[in-house]
Design a protein around this motif. Structure first.
Motif, PDB file in Angstrom:
ATOM      1  N   GLN A 190      37.716  55.608  44.771  1.00 18.46           N
ATOM      2  CA  GLN A 190      38.802  55.789  43.818  1.00 18.46           C
ATOM      3  C   GLN A 190      40.140  55.349  44.384  1.00 18.46           C
ATOM      4  O   GLN A 190      41.036  54.964  43.640  1.00 18.46           O
ATOM      5  N   GLU A 191      40.277  55.380  45.699  1.00 16.43           N
ATOM      6  CA  GLU A 191      41.509  54.883  46.317  1.00 16.43           C
ATOM      7  C   GLU A 191      41.460  53.356  46.444  1.00 16.43           C
ATOM      8  O   GLU A 191      42.457  52.678  46.174  1.00 16.43           O
ATOM      9  N   ARG A 192      40.295  52.821  46.839  1.00 16.40           N
ATOM     10  CA  ARG A 192      40.150  51.367  46.998  1.00 16.40           C
ATOM     11  C   ARG A 192      40.441  50.625  45.704  1.00 16.40           C
ATOM     12  O   ARG A 192      41.121  49.606  45.695  1.00 16.40           O
ATOM     13  N   VAL A 193      39.899  51.161  44.608  1.00 19.25           N
ATOM     14  CA  VAL A 193      40.002  50.439  43.345  1.00 19.25           C
ATOM     15  C   VAL A 193      41.413  50.494  42.770  1.00 19.25           C
ATOM     16  O   VAL A 193      41.775  49.689  41.913  1.00 19.25           O
ATOM     17  N   LYS A 194      42.237  51.414  43.224  1.00 20.18           N
ATOM     18  CA  LYS A 194      43.633  51.455  42.797  1.00 20.18           C
ATOM     19  C   LYS A 194      44.451  50.356  43.484  1.00 20.18           C
ATOM     20  O   LYS A 194      45.513  49.971  42.988  1.00 20.18           O
ATOM     21  N   LEU A 195      43.964  49.878  44.629  1.00 20.58           N
ATOM     22  CA  LEU A 195      44.744  48.955  45.442  1.00 20.58           C
ATOM     23  C   LEU A 195      44.173  47.543  45.508  1.00 20.58           C
ATOM     24  O   LEU A 195      44.903  46.565  45.383  1.00 20.58           O
ATOM     25  N   TYR A 196      42.856  47.442  45.711  1.00 20.85           N
ATOM     26  CA  TYR A 196      42.270  46.132  46.003  1.00 20.85           C
ATOM     27  C   TYR A 196      42.524  45.108  44.887  1.00 20.85           C
ATOM     28  O   TYR A 196      42.927  43.976  45.179  1.00 20.85           O
ATOM     29  N   PRO A 197      42.301  45.437  43.602  1.00 25.17           N
ATOM     30  CA  PRO A 197      42.552  44.440  42.553  1.00 25.17           C
ATOM     31  C   PRO A 197      44.004  43.959  42.520  1.00 25.17           C
ATOM     32  O   PRO A 197      44.262  42.794  42.196  1.00 25.17           O
ATOM     33  N   LYS A 198      44.950  44.821  42.842  1.00 25.91           N
ATOM     34  CA  LYS A 198      46.357  44.427  42.845  1.00 25.91           C
ATOM     35  C   LYS A 198      46.632  43.431  43.970  1.00 25.91           C
ATOM     36  O   LYS A 198      47.379  42.464  43.782  1.00 25.91           O
ATOM     37  N   VAL A 199      46.028  43.675  45.125  1.00 21.52           N
ATOM     38  CA  VAL A 199      46.168  42.738  46.243  1.00 21.52           C
ATOM     39  C   VAL A 199      45.487  41.417  45.893  1.00 21.52           C
ATOM     40  O   VAL A 199      46.041  40.331  46.108  1.00 21.52           O
ATOM     41  N   ALA A 200      44.275  41.514  45.343  1.00 19.10           N
ATOM     42  CA  ALA A 200      43.517  40.309  44.995  1.00 19.10           C
ATOM     43  C   ALA A 200      44.277  39.445  43.987  1.00 19.10           C
ATOM     44  O   ALA A 200      44.334  38.216  44.118  1.00 19.10           O
ATOM     45  N   ALA A 201      44.872  40.078  42.959  1.00 21.09           N
ATOM     46  CA  ALA A 201      45.582  39.330  41.925  1.00 21.09           C
ATOM     47  C   ALA A 201      46.742  38.530  42.499  1.00 21.09           C
ATOM     48  O   ALA A 201      47.105  37.470  41.976  1.00 21.09           O
ATOM     49  N   ARG A 202      47.350  39.008  43.577  1.00 17.43           N
ATOM     50  CA  ARG A 202      48.457  38.297  44.211  1.00 17.43           C
ATOM     51  C   ARG A 202      47.962  37.263  45.224  1.00 17.43           C
ATOM     52  O   ARG A 202      48.621  36.244  45.451  1.00 17.43           O
ATOM     53  N   TYR A 203      46.822  37.554  45.848  1.00 17.25           N
ATOM     54  CA  TYR A 203      46.313  36.676  46.908  1.00 17.25           C
ATOM     55  C   TYR A 203      45.594  35.448  46.344  1.00 17.25           C
ATOM     56  O   TYR A 203      45.649  34.363  46.929  1.00 17.25           O
ATOM     57  N   LEU A 204      44.930  35.594  45.206  1.00 14.34           N
ATOM     58  CA  LEU A 204      44.123  34.499  44.652  1.00 14.34           C
ATOM     59  C   LEU A 204      44.928  33.225  44.389  1.00 14.34           C
ATOM     60  O   LEU A 204      44.462  32.131  44.736  1.00 14.34           O
ATOM     61  N   PRO A 205      46.127  33.289  43.785  1.00 13.47           N
ATOM     62  CA  PRO A 205      46.878  32.040  43.563  1.00 13.47           C
ATOM     63  C   PRO A 205      47.214  31.315  44.866  1.00 13.47           C
ATOM     64  O   PRO A 205      47.216  30.079  44.905  1.00 13.47           O
ATOM     65  N   ILE A 206      47.497  32.080  45.920  1.00 14.55           N
ATOM     66  CA  ILE A 206      47.814  31.465  47.209  1.00 14.55           C
ATOM     67  C   ILE A 206      46.584  30.768  47.789  1.00 14.55           C
ATOM     68  O   ILE A 206      46.657  29.635  48.279  1.00 14.55           O
ATOM     69  N   LEU A 207      45.437  31.441  47.725  1.00 11.23           N
ATOM     70  CA  LEU A 207      44.203  30.835  48.221  1.00 11.23           C
ATOM     71  C   LEU A 207      43.865  29.580  47.429  1.00 11.23           C
ATOM     72  O   LEU A 207      43.406  28.577  47.988  1.00 11.23           O
ATOM     73  N   ARG A 208      44.106  29.639  46.130  1.00  9.80           N
ATOM     74  CA  ARG A 208      43.807  28.478  45.295  1.00  9.80           C
ATOM     75  C   ARG A 208      44.712  27.301  45.651  1.00  9.80           C
ATOM     76  O   ARG A 208      44.261  26.143  45.702  1.00  9.80           O
ATOM     77  N   GLU A 209      45.992  27.577  45.889  1.00 11.31           N
ATOM     78  CA  GLU A 209      46.921  26.525  46.308  1.00 11.31           C
ATOM     79  C   GLU A 209      46.451  25.853  47.591  1.00 11.31           C
ATOM     80  O   GLU A 209      46.634  24.647  47.792  1.00 11.31           O
ATOM     81  N   GLN A 210      45.842  26.656  48.461  1.00  7.63           N
ATOM     82  CA  GLN A 210      45.371  26.145  49.750  1.00  7.63           C
ATOM     83  C   GLN A 210      43.991  25.505  49.664  1.00  7.63           C
ATOM     84  O   GLN A 210      43.459  25.037  50.665  1.00  7.63           O
ATOM     85  N   GLY A 211      43.396  25.497  48.469  1.00  7.32           N
ATOM     86  CA  GLY A 211      42.087  24.891  48.298  1.00  7.32           C
ATOM     87  C   GLY A 211      40.941  25.713  48.869  1.00  7.32           C
ATOM     88  O   GLY A 211      39.839  25.190  49.069  1.00  7.32           O
ATOM     89  N   ARG A 212      41.161  27.005  49.049  1.00  4.08           N
ATOM     90  CA  ARG A 212      40.124  27.875  49.639  1.00  4.08           C
ATOM     91  C   ARG A 212      39.328  28.527  48.502  1.00  4.08           C
ATOM     92  O   ARG A 212      39.356  29.732  48.295  1.00  4.08           O
ATOM     93  N   TYR A 213      38.598  27.700  47.771  1.00  8.39           N
ATOM     94  CA  TYR A 213      37.945  28.144  46.543  1.00  8.39           C
ATOM     95  C   TYR A 213      36.804  29.122  46.802  1.00  8.39           C
ATOM     96  O   TYR A 213      36.566  30.027  45.995  1.00  8.39           O
ATOM     97  N   HIS A 214      36.081  28.947  47.891  1.00  6.78           N
ATOM     98  CA  HIS A 214      34.980  29.865  48.190  1.00  6.78           C
ATOM     99  C   HIS A 214      35.517  31.283  48.394  1.00  6.78           C
ATOM    100  O   HIS A 214      34.944  32.255  47.888  1.00  6.78           O
ATOM    101  N   GLU A 215      36.628  31.395  49.132  1.00 10.86           N
ATOM    102  CA  GLU A 215      37.241  32.711  49.345  1.00 10.86           C
ATOM    103  C   GLU A 215      37.780  33.273  48.028  1.00 10.86           C
ATOM    104  O   GLU A 215      37.711  34.482  47.783  1.00 10.86           O
ATOM    105  N   CYS A 216      38.326  32.386  47.185  1.00 14.47           N
ATOM    106  CA  CYS A 216      38.802  32.823  45.868  1.00 14.47           C
ATOM    107  C   CYS A 216      37.678  33.487  45.081  1.00 14.47           C
ATOM    108  O   CYS A 216      37.844  34.581  44.522  1.00 14.47           O
ATOM    109  N   MET A 217      36.542  32.828  45.030  1.00 12.82           N
ATOM    110  CA  MET A 217      35.412  33.347  44.269  1.00 12.82           C
ATOM    111  C   MET A 217      34.942  34.681  44.846  1.00 12.82           C
ATOM    112  O   MET A 217      34.662  35.630  44.112  1.00 12.82           O
ATOM    113  N   ALA A 218      34.841  34.756  46.161  1.00 11.97           N
ATOM    114  CA  ALA A 218      34.339  35.977  46.804  1.00 11.97           C
ATOM    115  C   ALA A 218      35.252  37.162  46.525  1.00 11.97           C
ATOM    116  O   ALA A 218      34.791  38.258  46.173  1.00 11.97           O
ATOM    117  N   ILE A 219      36.559  36.953  46.652  1.00  9.31           N
ATOM    118  CA  ILE A 219      37.516  38.039  46.438  1.00  9.31           C
ATOM    119  C   ILE A 219      37.577  38.424  44.966  1.00  9.31           C
ATOM    120  O   ILE A 219      37.612  39.610  44.616  1.00  9.31           O
TER     121      ILE A 219
END
Length: 261
Positions: A202-231
């Motif tokens: 219940q604590e993880r799910v309050k935080l992880y999606p918020k971090v992921a939503a901010r991290y995914l665009p950066i990973l995508r800019e860097q072409g790290r698509y496999h990590e994007c999909m996994a996260i």
């Protein structure tokens, strides 16, 4: 909280510290002294609910699982924070500013560092939303985070322990940060940190999606698509299985995920 309940919670916290090999100095850094922490853990001094919540979250435990009695002053302080949260959801920033000016912000029975960090964090957000001027926000958020995480952002690592309030403030800092490389480094740390340190779902799910939503665009800019999909898949699965699918970032991640397939 009754004396026997305080000992029970202290026993749990001491056992967690021992099992996880947590340094007491690292755990209470920025919040209280190591000697005060020892007195709290052995029931020699009463721990206010604000400090208790932060310490449990830093250890990866959910404070919601513990029923504690609040003093009258603590009760009204938490009620005041809830009123602020509701006003923010409704984007009533003038009301938020008015609430921050109330005496409840100075409640002396609650941990000073955590209390002042919260008030400062909300004040900067309210002022930036009202004025539309956000150029200094990253600097201000960094200074607010450093009230309890002294070396931020340069020394995040194995000796770092963060509460949900601290992580929320870091995410606000990241939103305003112009240095994409520095922001990416902090988000990479948080993505791993939440998985490892926050064992309660219940604590993880309050935080992880918020971090992921901010991290995914950066990973995508860097072409790290496999990590994007996994996260993205990890965040989506976490929200669906926990029933927390309305979490911030859900719609955005779904759109992003579809665009990668």
């Amino acid at each position: 909280m009754r004396e026997n309940e305080r000992r029970t919670l202290g026993d749990l916290m001491r056992e967690t510290i021992r099992k996880k090999k947590i340094s007491g100095a690292d755990l209470c850094s920025g919040l209280c002294t190591p000697s005060a922490l020892t007195r709290y853990l052995y029931g020699e001094r009463r721990m206010d609910r604000l400090l208790q919540t932060a310490l449990l979250q830093r250890m990866g435990l959910s404070p919601d699982k513990f029923t504690t009695l609040l003093s009258e002053d603590e009760y009204y302080y938490f009620e005041w924070r809830q009123r602020i949260a509701m006003a923010m959801l409704d984007r009533e920033w003038e009301k938020v500013s008015d609430l921050l000016a109330e005496d409840a912000a100075l409640e002396h029975t609650c941990n000073k560092a955590i209390r002042e960090q919260f008030s400062a964090m909300i004040r900067v957000r309210a002022e930036s939303e009202q004025s539309g001027e956000k150029k200094d926000s990253a600097r201000l958020y960094r200074e607010i985070i450093q009230r309890t995480v002294k070396d931020f952002p340069g020394n995040l690592g194995v000796h770092t322990y963060l509460s949900m309030q601290e992580i929320s403030c870091i995410l606000l800092w990241q939103d305003m940060q112009q240095d994409r490389e520095e922001a990416a480094g902090v988000l990479a740390f948080l993505e791993e940190y939440i998985q490892i340190r926050y064992l309660e779902e219940q604590e993880r799910v309050k935080l992880y999606p918020k971090v992921a939503a901010r991290y995914l665009p950066i990973l995508r800019e860097q072409g790290r698509y496999h990590e994007c999909m996994a996260i993205a898949e990890r965040a989506v699965e976490m929200m669906v299985t926990s029933g927390y699918a309305s979490s911030l970032g859900w719609r955005y991640m779904c759109r992003q995920r579809r665009s990668w397939v």
